[in-house]
Design a protein around this motif. Structure first.
Motif, PDB file in Angstrom:
ATOM      1  N   ALA A  40     -65.273  26.896  77.614  1.00 25.71           N
ATOM      2  CA  ALA A  40     -65.558  28.216  77.053  1.00 25.71           C
ATOM      3  C   ALA A  40     -66.990  28.282  76.544  1.00 25.71           C
ATOM      4  O   ALA A  40     -67.494  27.325  75.955  1.00 25.71           O
ATOM      5  N   LEU A  41     -67.602  29.421  76.778  1.00 25.51           N
ATOM      6  CA  LEU A  41     -68.881  29.759  76.169  1.00 25.51           C
ATOM      7  C   LEU A  41     -68.570  30.813  75.123  1.00 25.51           C
ATOM      8  O   LEU A  41     -68.055  31.887  75.450  1.00 25.51           O
ATOM      9  N   VAL A  42     -68.827  30.496  73.858  1.00 28.89           N
ATOM     10  CA  VAL A  42     -68.505  31.383  72.738  1.00 28.89           C
ATOM     11  C   VAL A  42     -69.804  31.991  72.219  1.00 28.89           C
ATOM     12  O   VAL A  42     -70.726  31.264  71.836  1.00 28.89           O
ATOM     13  N   SER A  99     -73.803  31.862  81.101  1.00 32.59           N
ATOM     14  CA  SER A  99     -74.823  31.177  80.306  1.00 32.59           C
ATOM     15  C   SER A  99     -75.411  32.150  79.302  1.00 32.59           C
ATOM     16  O   SER A  99     -75.343  33.369  79.477  1.00 32.59           O
ATOM     17  N   VAL A 100     -75.987  31.593  78.247  1.00 28.83           N
ATOM     18  CA  VAL A 100     -76.672  32.395  77.240  1.00 28.83           C
ATOM     19  C   VAL A 100     -78.049  31.779  77.009  1.00 28.83           C
ATOM     20  O   VAL A 100     -78.188  30.564  76.885  1.00 28.83           O
ATOM     21  N   GLY A 142     -76.543  27.629  75.910  1.00 29.25           N
ATOM     22  CA  GLY A 142     -75.135  27.361  76.153  1.00 29.25           C
ATOM     23  C   GLY A 142     -74.749  27.846  77.529  1.00 29.25           C
ATOM     24  O   GLY A 142     -75.318  28.820  78.030  1.00 29.25           O
ATOM     25  N   GLN A 143     -73.791  27.148  78.139  1.00 29.15           N
ATOM     26  CA  GLN A 143     -73.340  27.544  79.470  1.00 29.15           C
ATOM     27  C   GLN A 143     -71.968  26.962  79.743  1.00 29.15           C
ATOM     28  O   GLN A 143     -71.539  26.020  79.078  1.00 29.15           O
ATOM     29  N   THR A 144     -71.305  27.527  80.726  1.00 24.86           N
ATOM     30  CA  THR A 144     -70.017  27.002  81.158  1.00 24.86           C
ATOM     31  C   THR A 144     -69.867  27.231  82.647  1.00 24.86           C
ATOM     32  O   THR A 144     -70.448  28.162  83.201  1.00 24.86           O
ATOM     33  N   VAL A 199     -66.408  23.461  74.413  1.00 28.69           N
ATOM     34  CA  VAL A 199     -67.043  24.694  73.946  1.00 28.69           C
ATOM     35  C   VAL A 199     -68.553  24.521  73.860  1.00 28.69           C
ATOM     36  O   VAL A 199     -69.045  23.529  73.331  1.00 28.69           O
ATOM     37  N   GLU A 200     -69.263  25.513  74.380  1.00 22.71           N
ATOM     38  CA  GLU A 200     -70.685  25.672  74.108  1.00 22.71           C
ATOM     39  C   GLU A 200     -70.837  27.036  73.462  1.00 22.71           C
ATOM     40  O   GLU A 200     -69.959  27.899  73.591  1.00 22.71           O
TER      41      GLU A 200
END
Length: 145
Positions: free
Chosen positions: A73-75, A12-13, A21-23, A120-121
């Motif tokens: 994906a978390l970019v 996570s961010v 954002g998270q995955t 994508v997040e």
């Protein structure tokens, strides 16, 4: 383009205390647009990452992609991947794309990875981000395109 790809159980961010954002199982992709990069490099990187076989198959071999496992994906943008540490003790970042171009290419890359079929997040370009992850393996891949 330069990317540091990590196989994660989750990531996570957070920006200003809010998760942006998270995955779950999948990839954390730290990405940096380098000076001179454009859409062609972003397209190539997105296609390569979507099909990168770094997840275990039934035999325990790294033989499956994020697409194969139904992962996401978390970019996260990270211009510090352009660090030049060859001289002195303070890294230089002159090989990174200028901020406006870096942001454009970063957003384009995230969209292209999603177009490959990977959910994508993203983080927030230019923000002070806190990234949390549980690296699975650990598996960490450095990629330059």
């Amino acid at each position: 383009m330069r990317a540091l790809i990590q196989r994660v159980s989750h990531a996570s961010v957070t920006v200003d205390g809010v998760v942006v954002g998270q995955t779950g199982p999948g990839l954390l992709v730290l990405v940096c647009a380098m000076a001179g990069d454009g859409e062609a490099q972003a397209d190539q990187l997105a296609a390569k990452i979507a099909r990168l076989r770094i997840f275990k198959d039934e035999a325990g071999k790294m033989n499956r992609s994020v697409l194969d496992i139904g992962g996401a994906a978390l970019v996260v943008s990270q211009f510090t991947l352009a660090a030049d540490t060859r001289s002195g003790n303070r890294p230089g970042f002159s090989s990174a794309a200028p901020p406006a171009e870096g942001e454009r290419i970063y957003e384009y890359f995230a969209a292209q990875l999603a177009a490959q079929g990977v959910p994508v997040e993203t983080g927030r370009f230019g923000a002070d981000m806190k990234v949390e992850l549980l690296n699975d393996g650990p598996v960490t891949i450095w990629m330059d395109i």
